[in-house]
Design an enzyme around this catalytic site. Structure first.
Site, PDB file in Angstrom:
ATOM      1  N   LYS A  50       0.843  -1.203   0.000  1.00  9.30           N
ATOM      2  CA  LYS A  50       0.000   0.000   0.000  1.00  9.30           C
ATOM      3  C   LYS A  50       0.874   1.248   0.000  1.00  9.30           C
ATOM      4  O   LYS A  50       0.616   2.213  -0.725  1.00  9.30           O
ATOM      5  CB  LYS A  50      -0.934  -0.006   1.218  1.00  9.30           C
ATOM      6  CG  LYS A  50      -2.084  -1.007   1.084  1.00  9.30           C
ATOM      7  CD  LYS A  50      -2.851  -1.235   2.373  1.00  9.30           C
ATOM      8  CE  LYS A  50      -3.914  -2.317   2.162  1.00  9.30           C
ATOM      9  NZ  LYS A  50      -4.644  -2.698   3.379  1.00  9.30           N
ATOM     10  N   GLN A  94      -4.596  -1.280   9.438  1.00 13.89           N
ATOM     11  CA  GLN A  94      -4.596  -2.634   8.886  1.00 13.89           C
ATOM     12  C   GLN A  94      -5.199  -3.624   9.881  1.00 13.89           C
ATOM     13  O   GLN A  94      -4.866  -3.617  11.064  1.00 13.89           O
ATOM     14  CB  GLN A  94      -3.146  -3.037   8.529  1.00 13.89           C
ATOM     15  CG  GLN A  94      -3.025  -4.364   7.804  1.00 13.89           C
ATOM     16  CD  GLN A  94      -3.638  -4.360   6.403  1.00 13.89           C
ATOM     17  OE1 GLN A  94      -3.726  -3.318   5.751  1.00 13.89           O
ATOM     18  NE2 GLN A  94      -4.086  -5.513   5.947  1.00 13.89           N
ATOM     19  N   ASP A 117     -11.014   3.052   4.081  1.00 16.53           N
ATOM     20  CA  ASP A 117     -11.456   1.649   4.040  1.00 16.53           C
ATOM     21  C   ASP A 117     -12.975   1.541   3.895  1.00 16.53           C
ATOM     22  O   ASP A 117     -13.490   0.473   3.559  1.00 16.53           O
ATOM     23  CB  ASP A 117     -11.068   0.941   5.353  1.00 16.53           C
ATOM     24  CG  ASP A 117      -9.813   0.087   5.213  1.00 16.53           C
ATOM     25  OD1 ASP A 117      -9.596  -0.465   4.123  1.00 16.53           O
ATOM     26  OD2 ASP A 117      -9.075  -0.028   6.210  1.00 16.53           O
TER      27      ASP A 117
HETATM   28  N1  GUN Z   1      -7.133  -6.685   6.134  1.00 14.18           N
HETATM   29  C1  GUN Z   1      -7.544  -7.433   5.086  1.00 14.18           C
HETATM   30  N2  GUN Z   1      -8.177  -6.669   4.184  1.00 14.18           N
HETATM   31  C2  GUN Z   1      -8.172  -5.410   4.665  1.00 14.18           C
HETATM   32  C3  GUN Z   1      -8.667  -4.162   4.176  1.00 14.18           C
HETATM   33  O1  GUN Z   1      -9.262  -4.058   3.105  1.00 14.18           O
HETATM   34  N3  GUN Z   1      -8.447  -3.095   4.972  1.00 14.18           N
HETATM   35  C4  GUN Z   1      -7.815  -3.179   6.164  1.00 14.18           C
HETATM   36  N4  GUN Z   1      -7.669  -2.081   6.872  1.00 14.18           N
HETATM   37  N5  GUN Z   1      -7.344  -4.311   6.651  1.00 14.18           N
HETATM   38  C5  GUN Z   1      -7.530  -5.415   5.901  1.00 14.18           C
END
Ligand code: GUN
Length: 279
Positions: A50, A94, A117
């Site tokens: 990311k 995350q 998100d």
């Molecule tokens: N963990 C797995 N997928 C995601 C996501 O789309 N966003 C976040 N913040 N954590 C995750």
């Protein structure tokens, strides 16, 4: 006839290039703050990717790493600081978080205007009400893949396999907003195979390796595989038995190279949307 393969890598690359071009035209660099608590190996890889993608798009990106021993109060204090920081347009914490930290409390603490998100209850409600603002990245990526592949959800029977807050539920809401006839199936669904066979658009998001068999797929259906499962041999497989399904489907996404690359591209897009709304 073998299914058409939907190339998520190519669609994601095009979207990332478009986001980068739009960001370059702004008088500021959109800011994305990614927070990682602990050392979960998969999360470390996701967070690194990311950060890299955000930098490549010309964003001001910072990754904040807290030790697994960090308290919920420390994490909430960090989020409060990021909420106040005018240079931060998007905040992503995350998941999963270490035991002892309540993920819902953390998500609720994020300013909904910076919730790239799309997990905050305000953004979940907006999507449920049919007035989406920031929507979860993976389902958003699936909608963009369908669009790029020329597959119109309107009037189609769509089945979402899985009811997670991250994928299944928002996926169903987006398909409904796009006028599909939506069914959500899950671990308690009676005769999953028969439900899947009725679908013209089948979205698999259960996190179980190769659970969807070829004879669960209706001839000519579109199959979108959100699963990323590591095999004992170290390879990656989706939630769909790919070779079997590809022999029946009209169009299908591979794993890897299908939905996966779209998630990060849509995170960048969400950050741009958040920035444009704030500044
Ligand atoms: N963990 C797995 N997928 C995601 C996501 O789309 N966003 C976040 N913040 N954590 C995750």
């Amino acid at each position: 006839m073998a299914a058409r393969v939907i190339d998520g890598k190519a669609v994601a690359a095009a979207l990332r290039a478009e986001v980068a071009a739009r960001a370059a035209a702004l008088p500021y660099a959109p800011g994305l703050a990614v927070v990682l608590v602990g050392e979960d190996p998969a999360s470390q890889v996701y967070v690194r990717n990311k950060e890299r993608a955000a930098k490549a798009a010309g964003f001001a990106s910072e990754t904040i790493r807290l030790p697994a021993s960090a308290s919920q109060a420390e994490l909430l204090a960090l989020i409060a600081r990021l909420n106040r920081d005018p240079a931060v347009d998007g905040i992503l914490v995350q998941l999963p978080l270490p035991a002892g930290i309540d993920p819902q409390a953390v998500i609720r603490a994020i300013d909904p205007a910076k919730d790239v998100d799309g997990f905050h209850p305000d953004n979940v409600a907006a999507l449920a009400l049919g007035t989406p603002f920031l929507v979860p990245c993976t389902p958003r990526g699936v909608m963009r893949l369908l669009d790029a592949a020329g597959i119109a959800p309107r009037g189609a029977r769509a089945l979402v396999l899985g009811r997670s807050n991250i994928v299944g539920r928002p996926m169903a809401a987006l398909l409904l907003a796009a006028d599909a006839t939506v069914t959500i199936a899950h671990s308690r669904t009676r005769d999953l195979a028969a439900e899947c066979r009725r679908a013209e658009i089948l979205i698999a998001a259960v996190g179980r390796a190769e659970m969807v068999k070829g004879d669960w797929v209706s001839p000519g259906a579109t199959v979108i595989d959100v699963g990323i499962n590591r095999t004992a041999a170290g390879g990656l497989v989706g939630d769909v038995a790919y070779a079997e399904a590809a022999a029946v489907a009209g169009a299908i996404t591979p794993v890897p190279g299908g939905v996966g690359p779209m998630t990060i591209a849509c995170l960048l897009e969400n950050t741009l949307i958040a920035a444009a709304a704030r500044r």
